[in-house]
Design a protein around this motif. Structure first.
Motif, short mmCIF file in Angstrom:
data_model
loop_
_atom_site.label_atom_id
_atom_site.label_comp_id
_atom_site.label_asym_id
_atom_site.label_seq_id
_atom_site.Cartn_x
_atom_site.Cartn_y
_atom_site.Cartn_z
N ALA A 1 31.09 77.58 21.32
CA ALA A 1 30.44 78.58 20.47
C ALA A 1 28.96 78.24 20.40
O ALA A 1 28.55 77.14 20.79
CB ALA A 1 31.07 78.63 19.08
N GLY A 2 28.15 79.17 19.91
CA GLY A 2 26.71 78.96 19.79
C GLY A 2 26.31 78.70 18.36
O GLY A 2 26.78 79.38 17.44
N VAL A 3 25.42 77.75 18.14
CA VAL A 3 25.01 77.42 16.77
C VAL A 3 24.26 78.57 16.11
O VAL A 3 24.31 78.73 14.89
CB VAL A 3 24.13 76.14 16.75
N HIS B 1 24.80 76.58 5.88
CA HIS B 1 23.66 77.12 6.61
C HIS B 1 24.15 78.32 7.41
O HIS B 1 24.91 78.16 8.37
CB HIS B 1 23.07 76.04 7.53
N PHE B 2 23.72 79.51 7.01
CA PHE B 2 24.24 80.74 7.60
C PHE B 2 23.39 81.19 8.78
O PHE B 2 22.25 80.75 8.97
CB PHE B 2 24.31 81.83 6.53
N VAL B 3 23.99 82.08 9.58
CA VAL B 3 23.31 82.52 10.80
C VAL B 3 22.03 83.29 10.50
O VAL B 3 21.14 83.36 11.35
CB VAL B 3 24.27 83.37 11.67
N SER C 1 20.19 71.62 22.17
CA SER C 1 21.38 70.76 22.26
C SER C 1 22.62 71.40 21.66
O SER C 1 23.68 70.78 21.62
CB SER C 1 21.11 69.43 21.55
N ASN C 2 22.46 72.66 21.19
CA ASN C 2 23.56 73.39 20.54
C ASN C 2 24.18 72.54 19.44
O ASN C 2 25.41 72.32 19.40
CB ASN C 2 24.63 73.81 21.56
N SER C 3 23.33 72.08 18.54
CA SER C 3 23.76 71.15 17.49
C SER C 3 23.23 71.58 16.13
O SER C 3 22.21 72.26 16.02
CB SER C 3 23.26 69.73 17.79
N TYR C 4 23.95 71.13 15.12
CA TYR C 4 23.48 71.23 13.74
C TYR C 4 22.97 69.85 13.33
O TYR C 4 23.53 68.82 13.73
CB TYR C 4 24.60 71.65 12.79
N SER D 1 31.63 71.57 9.38
CA SER D 1 32.78 72.45 9.61
C SER D 1 32.29 73.86 9.94
O SER D 1 31.23 74.28 9.48
CB SER D 1 33.72 72.48 8.40
N VAL D 2 33.08 74.56 10.74
CA VAL D 2 32.84 75.96 11.07
C VAL D 2 34.17 76.69 10.99
O VAL D 2 35.24 76.08 11.03
CB VAL D 2 32.22 76.13 12.47
N TRP D 3 34.08 77.99 10.85
CA TRP D 3 35.27 78.85 10.84
C TRP D 3 36.25 78.46 9.72
O TRP D 3 37.45 78.69 9.84
CB TRP D 3 35.98 78.83 12.18
N SER D 4 35.79 77.79 8.69
CA SER D 4 36.58 77.46 7.49
C SER D 4 37.60 76.36 7.69
O SER D 4 37.99 75.71 6.73
CB SER D 4 37.31 78.70 6.95
N TYR D 5 38.03 76.10 8.92
CA TYR D 5 39.11 75.13 9.09
C TYR D 5 38.87 74.16 10.25
O TYR D 5 39.71 73.28 10.52
CB TYR D 5 40.45 75.85 9.31
#
Length: 461
Positions: free
Chosen positions: A280-282, A304-306, A328-331, A349-353
């Motif tokens: 996925a893309g950050v 941190h929202f898109v 680097s496609n990183s947070y 975390s992403v996508w809640s889970y």
């Protein structure tokens, strides 16, 4: 409610022999106004018969909050008002537009209700929903803006409300499928009861988080056809900004890799924790950071929202900042001026889970403070030893210097003893030289005697 009214209307029309070509059309369908304003609700009599004109029929207005006829305008022009309805409520008719009007001046919160016009006590209008708000109406903010969930998992949609209490407010959830109109899903009433549209099962569960002033919609065991934009609404037409729910195939799940796994730093420095995203893309994915202190449960830190917005927990200061590194496609989570209390495991975390493995941050006291006791202990031991060595070395050097000086003095003394003796002897010999008046003296004898001590002195040197 309206379905019941129209069913009753049809039966009455059949009973009195009226045709279905006569209608009452109300506008607007919904009104949201602030306290103190004036509103007007129109009810147009639409009929194929030229005899059906407004000045020939009494008109009655119903109020859903109290039930029954509350206001009536008779053909004679007289007005009936039920107790509690003052002259703020004005009734009128307009022959030119063949319509009736209900005008409410200086509206109050208690005026909020559905208002329905009626003639013959059998023909009803479609109704107008009036919502009277306080000076600052509610504001609904939905997050995340984009929620990606793998099929079979649970999606959680949040709707935060300002300027009103969630515990005293009905909330309505709507679904907008791609290329289709928005459709009602369910209503979560202030009293706690839930009404769902047919086809929406208990997989759709509403909740209220009073402490965070938020409405929550959980969609469990999500399916691919649940993908849609979901809206929360209150007070009729106050709507949130919407959340896009994308349900994906399990094989497309993103992967989060955190680094470093362990970081030990001293107080006061700045640390960076990285969370690399794969599949996925950050820039297209919201990220959430969580913190688990020793012996505590995991707690949300920030999101941190898109769209670039950042939401922090109330206990988190702006020392915590979140960044995206598209290269680097990183947070990146940056914590400035760290303290002992920041010691914890940090998860992205992403996508809640979907969670990263976590980064363990250990914050220690400053190194000099940590080793101060050891340094002082060693100083008390080493310093006397150094001083003792210096004292012994100095004493040895002094003894050697004195011994060397004594030896040189003895040799010099011996030389001195010989030289003066010779000199004195020569002087004695010289004193035996005849006086200057004695012309018989030999001058060469004196010179010979003076040469001898000179040679003796040079020999010693």
């Amino acid at each position: 409610m309206f379905a019941l009214i129209f069913s009753t209307l049809t039966l009455f029309l059949c009973a009195v022999g009226l045709t279905a070509n006569t209608f009452l059309i109300q506008s607007p369908g919904a009104l949201v106004v602030r306290e103190g304003e004036t509103v007007e609700i129109r009810c147009v009599l639409n009929s194929t018969s030229v005899k059906d004109i407004v000045n020939k029929f009494h008109v009655h207005w119903y109020n859903s909050r109290n039930g029954g006829i509350k206001l009536s305008l008779y053909v004679s022009g007289k007005t009936y008002r039920s107790p509690g309805f003052s002259e703020r409520f004005q009734l009128s008719r307009d022959d030119a537009s063949n319509s009736y009007s209900l005008t409410i001046r200086e509206v109050k919160i208690a005026d909020s209700a559905d208002y329905i016009c009626c003639i013959w006590k059998t023909l009803f209008g479609n109704g107008t929903q009036l919502n009277v708000t306080i000076a600052n109406p509610p504001i609904l903010i939905q997050f995340p803006r984009l929620e990606r969930v793998t099929e079979g998992h649970t999606a959680r949609l949040w709707c935060s409300m300002e300027n009103a209490e969630v515990g005293n407010t009905d909330v309505h959830w709507y679904q907008e499928l791609p290329g289709q109109d928005m459709e009602w899903v369910l209503t979560h009433e202030a009293g706690g009861s839930v009404r769902r549209r047919p086809g929406f099962t208990e997989r759709f569960q509403p909740f209220k988080d009073v402490s965070n002033s938020s409405f929550i919609l959980n969609v469990t065991n999500v399916m691919l056809n649940d993908s849609a934009v979901y809206y929360c609404t209150v007070w009729g037409d106050i709507r949130g900004n919407g959340t896009q729910l994308n349900v994906t195939n399990p094989l497309d799940d993103p992967v989060l890799i955190q680094s470093p796994s362990v970081s030990k730093v001293a107080e006061g420095v700045t640390v960076q924790l990285q969370c690399a995203l794969h599949n996925a893309g950050v820039n297209d994915t919201d990220v959430h950071w969580n913190q688990q202190r020793p012996g505590k449960n995991s707690e949300w830190v920030m999101s941190h929202f898109v769209d670039g917005n950042v939401t922090r927990s109330g206990r988190i200061s702006d020392r915590f900042k979140s960044f995206r590194n598209a290269m680097s496609n990183s947070y990146i989570l940056t914590i400035a001026n760290v303290s002992i209390n920041d010691t914890a495991v940090y998860n992205c975390s992403v996508w809640s889970y979907i969670y990263g493995a976590g980064s363990q941050l250990n914050v220690t006291v400053f190194a000099m403070k940590e080793n101060q006791g050891v340094v002082m202990y060693l100083a008390w031991i080493i310093l006397p030893l150094v001083l003792g060595v210096l004292a012994v070395t100095g004493a040895v050097c002094l003894i050697r210097r004195r011994a060397s000086g004594s030896h040189q003095s003895s040799q010099s003394g011996a030389a001195d003893d010989q030289t003066p003796g010779a000199v004195y002897e020569n002087i004695s010999v010289t004193r035996n030289v005849p006086k200057s008046g004695d012309h018989q003296a030999d001058p060469n004898a004196t010179y010979m005697d003076l040469q001898r001590p000179t040679q003796s002195i040079y020999g010693h040197l």
